[in-house]
Design a protein around this motif. Structure first.
Motif, mmCIF file in Angstrom:
data_model
loop_
_atom_site.group_PDB
_atom_site.id
_atom_site.type_symbol
_atom_site.label_atom_id
_atom_site.label_comp_id
_atom_site.label_asym_id
_atom_site.label_seq_id
_atom_site.Cartn_x
_atom_site.Cartn_y
_atom_site.Cartn_z
ATOM 1 N N THR A 94 48.329 40.615 38.143
ATOM 2 C CA THR A 94 48.205 41.898 38.877
ATOM 3 C C THR A 94 46.626 41.586 39.251
ATOM 4 O OG1 THR A 94 48.258 43.128 36.993
ATOM 5 C CG2 THR A 94 50.020 43.057 38.730
ATOM 6 N N SER A 95 45.736 41.183 38.493
ATOM 7 C CA SER A 95 44.018 41.238 38.504
ATOM 8 C C SER A 95 43.632 39.699 37.854
ATOM 9 C CB SER A 95 43.972 42.398 37.728
ATOM 10 O OG SER A 95 43.741 42.446 35.754
ATOM 11 N N LEU A 96 42.234 39.566 38.619
ATOM 12 C CA LEU A 96 41.904 38.157 37.846
ATOM 13 C C LEU A 96 40.220 38.727 37.743
ATOM 14 C CD1 LEU A 96 41.892 35.764 36.873
ATOM 15 C CD2 LEU A 96 42.097 35.007 39.524
ATOM 16 N N ARG A 97 39.625 38.349 36.383
ATOM 17 C CA ARG A 97 37.737 38.380 36.452
ATOM 18 C C ARG A 97 37.988 37.072 35.799
ATOM 19 N NH1 ARG A 97 36.227 43.801 36.800
ATOM 20 N NH2 ARG A 97 38.075 44.975 36.061
ATOM 21 N N ARG A 98 36.963 35.863 36.118
ATOM 22 C CA ARG A 98 36.919 34.510 36.451
ATOM 23 C C ARG A 98 35.113 34.147 36.580
ATOM 24 N NH1 ARG A 98 40.912 31.218 38.278
ATOM 25 N NH2 ARG A 98 40.173 31.156 40.108
ATOM 26 N N ASN A 99 34.893 33.408 35.531
ATOM 27 C CA ASN A 99 33.561 32.778 35.480
ATOM 28 C C ASN A 99 32.815 31.543 34.161
ATOM 29 O OD1 ASN A 99 33.274 33.798 32.727
ATOM 30 N ND2 ASN A 99 32.075 35.700 32.988
ATOM 31 N N LEU A 100 32.253 30.878 33.959
ATOM 32 C CA LEU A 100 31.796 30.438 33.476
ATOM 33 C C LEU A 100 32.473 30.576 32.498
ATOM 34 C CD1 LEU A 100 28.255 28.926 35.251
ATOM 35 C CD2 LEU A 100 30.847 28.547 35.350
ATOM 36 N N CYS A 106 45.281 40.415 34.428
ATOM 37 C CA CYS A 106 46.391 41.155 33.465
ATOM 38 C C CYS A 106 47.703 41.173 34.485
ATOM 39 C CB CYS A 106 46.318 42.647 33.764
ATOM 40 S SG CYS A 106 44.471 43.203 33.304
ATOM 41 N N ILE A 107 48.777 40.475 33.428
ATOM 42 C CA ILE A 107 50.064 40.598 33.872
ATOM 43 C C ILE A 107 51.289 42.044 33.613
ATOM 44 C CG2 ILE A 107 52.631 39.088 33.603
ATOM 45 C CD1 ILE A 107 50.116 37.107 31.963
ATOM 46 N N GLN A 108 52.024 41.691 34.749
ATOM 47 C CA GLN A 108 52.768 43.413 34.805
ATOM 48 C C GLN A 108 53.932 42.779 34.422
ATOM 49 O OE1 GLN A 108 51.365 47.061 35.262
ATOM 50 N NE2 GLN A 108 53.725 46.582 34.454
ATOM 51 N N ILE A 109 54.825 42.977 33.162
ATOM 52 C CA ILE A 109 56.172 42.746 32.994
ATOM 53 C C ILE A 109 56.890 44.221 34.381
ATOM 54 C CG2 ILE A 109 57.642 43.227 30.923
ATOM 55 C CD1 ILE A 109 55.193 43.073 29.004
ATOM 56 N N GLY A 116 64.083 37.105 28.333
ATOM 57 C CA GLY A 116 64.537 36.361 27.275
ATOM 58 C C GLY A 116 63.918 36.055 25.722
ATOM 59 N N GLU A 117 64.260 35.479 24.248
ATOM 60 C CA GLU A 117 63.306 35.100 23.501
ATOM 61 C C GLU A 117 61.444 35.172 23.368
ATOM 62 O OE1 GLU A 117 64.343 33.892 18.682
ATOM 63 O OE2 GLU A 117 65.108 32.689 20.422
ATOM 64 N N LEU A 118 61.386 34.182 24.413
ATOM 65 C CA LEU A 118 60.034 34.180 24.462
ATOM 66 C C LEU A 118 59.010 34.586 25.313
ATOM 67 C CD1 LEU A 118 59.895 31.024 22.929
ATOM 68 C CD2 LEU A 118 59.658 32.807 21.362
ATOM 69 N N GLY A 119 59.892 35.212 26.549
ATOM 70 C CA GLY A 119 58.912 35.964 27.495
ATOM 71 C C GLY A 119 58.851 34.465 28.478
ATOM 72 N N PRO A 120 59.484 33.820 29.182
ATOM 73 C CA PRO A 120 59.155 32.555 30.017
ATOM 74 C C PRO A 120 58.375 32.577 31.411
ATOM 75 C CG PRO A 120 61.468 32.943 30.150
ATOM 76 C CD PRO A 120 61.103 33.848 29.305
ATOM 77 N N GLY A 121 58.758 33.961 31.523
ATOM 78 C CA GLY A 121 57.804 34.604 32.595
ATOM 79 C C GLY A 121 55.629 35.017 32.344
ATOM 80 N N ILE A 122 55.983 35.399 31.378
ATOM 81 C CA ILE A 122 54.372 36.081 30.709
ATOM 82 C C ILE A 122 53.963 34.626 30.964
ATOM 83 C CG2 ILE A 122 53.567 37.055 29.308
ATOM 84 C CD1 ILE A 122 56.004 38.783 29.170
ATOM 85 N N LEU A 123 54.200 33.605 29.780
ATOM 86 C CA LEU A 123 54.025 32.408 29.353
ATOM 87 C C LEU A 123 53.706 31.468 30.424
ATOM 88 C CD1 LEU A 123 56.006 31.243 26.252
ATOM 89 C CD2 LEU A 123 54.082 32.210 26.327
ATOM 90 N N LYS A 164 58.371 43.900 26.244
ATOM 91 C CA LYS A 164 59.302 44.084 27.386
ATOM 92 C C LYS A 164 59.266 44.890 28.067
ATOM 93 C CE LYS A 164 62.685 41.835 24.882
ATOM 94 N NZ LYS A 164 63.202 40.233 25.286
ATOM 95 N N SER A 165 57.817 45.558 28.472
ATOM 96 C CA SER A 165 57.479 47.034 29.345
ATOM 97 C C SER A 165 55.753 46.778 28.771
ATOM 98 C CB SER A 165 57.846 47.722 29.093
ATOM 99 O OG SER A 165 57.615 49.066 27.728
ATOM 100 N N GLY A 166 55.257 47.428 30.361
ATOM 101 C CA GLY A 166 53.591 47.639 30.092
ATOM 102 C C GLY A 166 52.977 46.663 30.754
ATOM 103 N N GLU A 167 51.407 46.210 30.536
ATOM 104 C CA GLU A 167 51.100 45.005 31.351
ATOM 105 C C GLU A 167 50.428 44.651 29.816
ATOM 106 O OE1 GLU A 167 48.081 45.858 34.463
ATOM 107 O OE2 GLU A 167 46.999 46.162 32.359
ATOM 108 N N VAL A 168 50.765 43.040 30.012
ATOM 109 C CA VAL A 168 49.656 41.801 28.576
ATOM 110 C C VAL A 168 48.650 41.254 29.492
ATOM 111 C CG1 VAL A 168 50.199 40.089 27.588
ATOM 112 C CG2 VAL A 168 52.297 41.578 28.464
ATOM 113 N N GLN A 169 47.522 41.751 29.396
ATOM 114 C CA GLN A 169 46.296 40.633 28.928
ATOM 115 C C GLN A 169 45.967 39.914 28.454
ATOM 116 O OE1 GLN A 169 43.074 43.312 26.791
ATOM 117 N NE2 GLN A 169 41.474 41.370 27.122
ATOM 118 N N CYS A 170 46.069 38.785 29.798
ATOM 119 C CA CYS A 170 45.888 37.516 29.340
ATOM 120 C C CYS A 170 44.572 36.986 29.066
ATOM 121 C CB CYS A 170 46.465 36.660 30.061
ATOM 122 S SG CYS A 170 46.651 34.927 30.421
#
Length: 201
Positions: A94-100, A106-109, A116-123, A164-170
């Protein structure tokens, strides 16, 4: 003593795309601690190896420190500018910051994100902020003709249950190469509710 969980995987190898344009028979085989995933479209088709990994069970290890979010301006998402081909159902970042120095996203669940057991969508979404076809900013010696896709994860470690819910920061950072500039490596950390959930290279 606590219940043992799947706490890490090693030598994860992706052998090819699993195309879903027709029904697939999927099955797994186990040899010691190694799991191999196989696919077959019809009885006449050859059985193809899709992926393999070694599984390690135990108690969750202590989480490392969080990687700090990059301080740079927010970018257009790669789904919008065409640099990633993912359709609407797979656009989870849902959002992206990138530099050198790397990328912060951010990934919205949601209910649409495979859990699943390991969250393949998040990975899967964890790789979306890598500039797959423009790696020269992170890896100057990499040819501009090269396009990077995930093929091998030497080790991935989990520090708690799958979110299982909320936001994941990557947080992704360039992490050298494996053998030659043709194989750039990345350090990836996924953070949920202020604490690392998993980390891998």
């Amino acid at each position: 003593t606590g219940q043992e969980q799947l706490v890490s995987m090693s030598d994860i190898r992706v052998k090819g795309w699993l195309l879903c344009n027709r029904p697939q028979r999927i099955h797994a085989t186990k040899d010691g601690d190694t799991i191999t995933l196989w696919s077959q479209s019809t009885d006449e088709d050859a059985v193809k190896e899709v992926a393999s990994a070694r599984l390690n069970y135990g108690l969750y290890p202590p989480a490392p420190n969080c990687i700090n979010t990059l301080r740079s301006k927010e970018e257009t998402l790669p789904y919008e500018d065409g640099s990633l081909f993912h359709g609407t159902s797979f656009q989870w970042m849902t959002s992206l910051r990138r530099n050198l120095q790397g990328a912060s996203s951010c990934i919205q669940i949601s209910d649409a994100l495979p859990s699943g057991e390991l969250g393949p969508g998040i990975l899967d979404a964890a790789t979306h902020s890598i500039p797959h076809d423009q790696l020269q900013g992170w890896f100057p010696q990499t040819s501009s003709e090269k396009v990077a896709y995930p093929a091998w994860i030497p080790h991935i470690e989990f520090y708690g249950p799958t979110p299982k819910s909320g936001e994941v920061q990557c947080e992704i950072r360039p992490d050298g190469v494996v053998g030659s500039p043709d194989y750039p490596a990345f350090k990836v950390q996924l953070i949920h509710e202020g604490r690392p959930w998993c980390q891998f290279r």
